[in-house]
Design an enzyme around this catalytic site. Sequence first.
Site, mmCIF file in Angstrom:
data_model
loop_
_atom_site.group_PDB
_atom_site.id
_atom_site.type_symbol
_atom_site.label_atom_id
_atom_site.label_comp_id
_atom_site.label_asym_id
_atom_site.label_seq_id
_atom_site.Cartn_x
_atom_site.Cartn_y
_atom_site.Cartn_z
ATOM 1 C CG ASP A 100 20.195 20.231 38.946
ATOM 2 O OD1 ASP A 100 20.702 21.139 38.252
ATOM 3 O OD2 ASP A 100 19.065 20.331 39.455
ATOM 4 C CG HIS A 101 18.288 21.949 42.496
ATOM 5 N ND1 HIS A 101 18.707 22.051 41.192
ATOM 6 C CD2 HIS A 101 18.508 23.166 43.052
ATOM 7 C CE1 HIS A 101 19.136 23.275 40.962
ATOM 8 N NE2 HIS A 101 19.040 23.970 42.062
ATOM 9 C CG ASP A 165 19.140 27.761 38.954
ATOM 10 O OD1 ASP A 165 18.818 26.985 39.857
ATOM 11 O OD2 ASP A 165 20.164 28.462 38.971
ATOM 12 N NE ARG A 435 22.168 32.758 45.419
ATOM 13 C CZ ARG A 435 21.258 32.269 44.600
ATOM 14 N NH1 ARG A 435 20.668 31.132 44.868
ATOM 15 N NH2 ARG A 435 20.911 32.920 43.516
ATOM 16 C CB SER A 630 16.861 31.152 44.835
ATOM 17 O OG SER A 630 15.955 30.362 44.147
ATOM 18 N NE ARG A 632 15.164 29.245 46.561
ATOM 19 C CZ ARG A 632 16.045 28.976 47.530
ATOM 20 N NH1 ARG A 632 15.669 28.918 48.785
ATOM 21 N NH2 ARG A 632 17.304 28.758 47.248
HETATM 22 O O1 LIG Z 1 15.965 27.483 44.747
HETATM 23 C C1 LIG Z 1 16.446 26.567 44.074
HETATM 24 O O2 LIG Z 1 15.751 25.799 43.387
HETATM 25 C C2 LIG Z 1 17.915 26.394 44.064
HETATM 26 C C3 LIG Z 1 18.653 27.409 43.279
HETATM 27 O O3 LIG Z 1 19.419 26.759 42.291
HETATM 28 C C4 LIG Z 1 17.703 28.351 42.577
HETATM 29 N N1 LIG Z 1 18.312 29.488 42.007
HETATM 30 O O4 LIG Z 1 19.467 29.799 42.258
HETATM 31 O O5 LIG Z 1 17.559 30.144 41.283
HETATM 32 C C5 LIG Z 1 19.572 28.120 44.233
HETATM 33 O O6 LIG Z 1 20.790 27.987 44.033
HETATM 34 O O7 LIG Z 1 19.055 28.765 45.142
HETATM 35 S S1 SF4 Z 2 23.748 27.452 42.868
HETATM 36 FE FE1 SF4 Z 2 21.745 26.488 42.539
HETATM 37 S S2 SF4 Z 2 22.003 25.442 40.542
HETATM 38 FE FE2 SF4 Z 2 24.059 25.958 41.242
HETATM 39 S S3 SF4 Z 2 24.778 24.099 42.285
HETATM 40 FE FE3 SF4 Z 2 23.880 25.460 43.838
HETATM 41 S S4 SF4 Z 2 21.744 24.815 44.017
HETATM 42 FE FE4 SF4 Z 2 22.536 23.935 42.105
#
Ligand SMILES: O=C(O)C[C@@](O)(C[N+](=O)[O-])C(=O)O
Ligand code: SF4
Length: 741
Positions: A100-101, A165, A435, A630, A632
């Site tokens: 999805d990313h 995530d 975010r 995140s 990550r």
């Molecule tokens: O860093 C990523 O892989 C994207 C992410 O979905 C990760 N996260 O929120 O943990 C995000 O929204 O920052």
């Molecule tokens: S917050 Fe993270 S998981 Fe949710 S839509 Fe954004 S990148 Fe994808």
Amino acid sequence: IPQKVVMSKFDTDKYIPYEKMSENLKIVRDRLQRPLTLSEKVVYSHLDDPKNQEMERGESYLLLRPDRVAMQDATAQMAMMQFISSGLPKVRVPSTIHCDHLIEAQVGASADLSRAIDTNREVYDFLASAASKYGVGFWKPGGGIIHQIVLENYAFPGLLLTGTDSHTPNGGGLGGVCIGLPWELKCPHVIGVRLTGEMGGWTAAKDVILKVADILTVAGGTGAIIEYHGPGVDSISCTGMATICNMGAEIGATTSIFPFNHRMSRYLRATGREDIAKEAERYPDLLTPDEGCTYDRVVEIDLSTLEPLVNGPYTPDLANPISQLGKNAQENGWPLDIKVALIGSCTNSSYEDMTRAASIAQQALQHGIKTKSAFTVTPGSEQIRATISRDKVDETLEAVGGLVLANACGPCIGQWDRRDVDKGEKNTIVSSYNRNFTGRNDANPATHSFVASPEIVTALALAGDLRFNPLTDSLTGASGEEFRLEPPTGEELPSKGFDAGEECYQEPPAKGSSSSVDVDPNSNRLQLLTPFDKWDGNDIEDAPVLIKVYLKCTTDHISSAGPWLKYRGHLDNISNNMFITAINEENKEMNSVKNQLTGEYGPVPDTARYYKAQGVKWVVVGDSNYGEGSSREHAALEPRHLGGVAIIVRSFARIHETNLKKQGMLPLTFADPADYDKFQPSDRVSLLGLANLSPGQPVRCVLKHSDGSSEEIQLNHTMNETQISWFQAGSALNKMADMFR
Ligand SMILES: O=C(O)C[C@@](O)(C[N+](=O)[O-])C(=O)O
Ligand code: SF4
């Protein structure tokens, strides 16, 4: 004997664990002898050893047995690389990978999806082959955003889910404890949010979490589970509850949860899981909090008076009530013109979200107008896309000017080929995302990004101006008539049921495939991991400060996403984005630090690589809530890979602190927060007594200043015995490999 109920239509040999959970809960109740919150019930009923586990809130580390694991494709690459290097033959817990990313938003859903399948083929093939080899379910690109798929197929009341995530908590909307990342959990505090009154008018579920963020701030949930309760709960839809839980990540909460209720039953039935609904209805004691249970803190929100909020810019806890937004924007010089309005993301892309947004769009169409701002629409999953297409909801959104994007994260994570403004151009966007950190959506630090509910975003898109308040102001129709928007109405669930759409799921072969997982050694997107070096047993002497970061330092500052996502499977390449958007306290610039060996200023990654080449370990100094955002792991892997040894800050965000420990870095905090000011960028830092590193014992730190003077300060840490052994072994994986050898 009641027949077993399978955990999902894809896991035919795994069953809903309420019986076992109830047995564990009885053991825990006998030990604690007090009313329990729902959070405690779900967490403690998953203890590995309920008879002996210590359960001090905020103190004990809980060893838990999660029911399942979910990974998204940008973090799964590293997760699977680590799994491969662990040597384990197959996953033990039902797991899924979700693509999805990595789908970049450019011209629209189908073109963007086919382009992504082409550009990311190597990564998708790696994930698909690793998934089938190790017994992991695989959701192909286009299937949807991980947290929507989990809600539609895998989450259930009482579930304990671990995800790679930070928005994994979305599953709390179905009463699960769904946590981003660590496999062991510090016994959480429980903050109660008591909801009274009724949702109505323009107020949406999103406004509840925007308000909670305003009250608790981005660090307010650290170490806590947010447990919603009270008479107001029943006026919120299941997907609305998921929205509220999803964005608990933005206040640093371990996770968030709602009690099992009829709304969840309805959602389970609508998504083909009637037997799970019936099974949950047999265990009310397990799935709702006890009367008289105590919360560490209680926040009260009256839904009847809750005003829609628009939070931002640059931080998700800066709340602007819709009636103050225009004034605040003018006072602060935020650009009033809304260039782009974006609805979707894992936080707000449900059927209800889309129909409520469409009810606003419909009114504009009746008056012959379209959105003034560019307007994008991201369905949360293939199922939602197919259903809103069948019900012509997407047609309404397109008719008013909406561009439907792929069922993916897209602009939320900077996967956005944005052309309407130049890099560095000051501008404003509003989204229904979660975010709004600097540069997150478009790598432009001058973009002022605000988050709100999809219906408010749609209304603002019609006016194209931050001064517009749909509750009081009118719009001008095509024939010059003034008109007011009626409050949004939507459908909580599709009256004709969901349409599953295209098949997007790849079942792992039962026996695991013998096929090897190929990683081309010349690839610039995938790189097998080599274990980090063990600690050499010595103290750290005279380490330079790579960067002393000024103010906010999120995981997006430490390891930017957007164009860098393509390297998420290649640790050495992605390390070239390390700290490039963090502000250097010395010169208030981005990506310009002084090399303490050569005296030259240069980019942070290059400076780190220089130190590493000289065998010089370095440290980073930072401020409060360091590493917010995140999950990550790259934000911990990269400093480790480039020769960092310690991160010294005022305070950490939970997930990131755990990630640093797992990668063998020392996460240290100032015993006296004012000591942040004692660090000069040219200091040499020594960390002494590491041979006696032990839980609760501070670390001695000596700062040698360039004028020859030196001073000693005290640094604290939260590492327990196990985590200290991770540092000594060089990483948690090294420790695990040692144990299995
Ligand atoms: O860093 C990523 O892989 C994207 C992410 O979905 C990760 N996260 O929120 O943990 C995000 O929204 O920052
Ligand atoms: S917050 Fe993270 S998981 Fe949710 S839509 Fe954004 S990148 Fe994808």
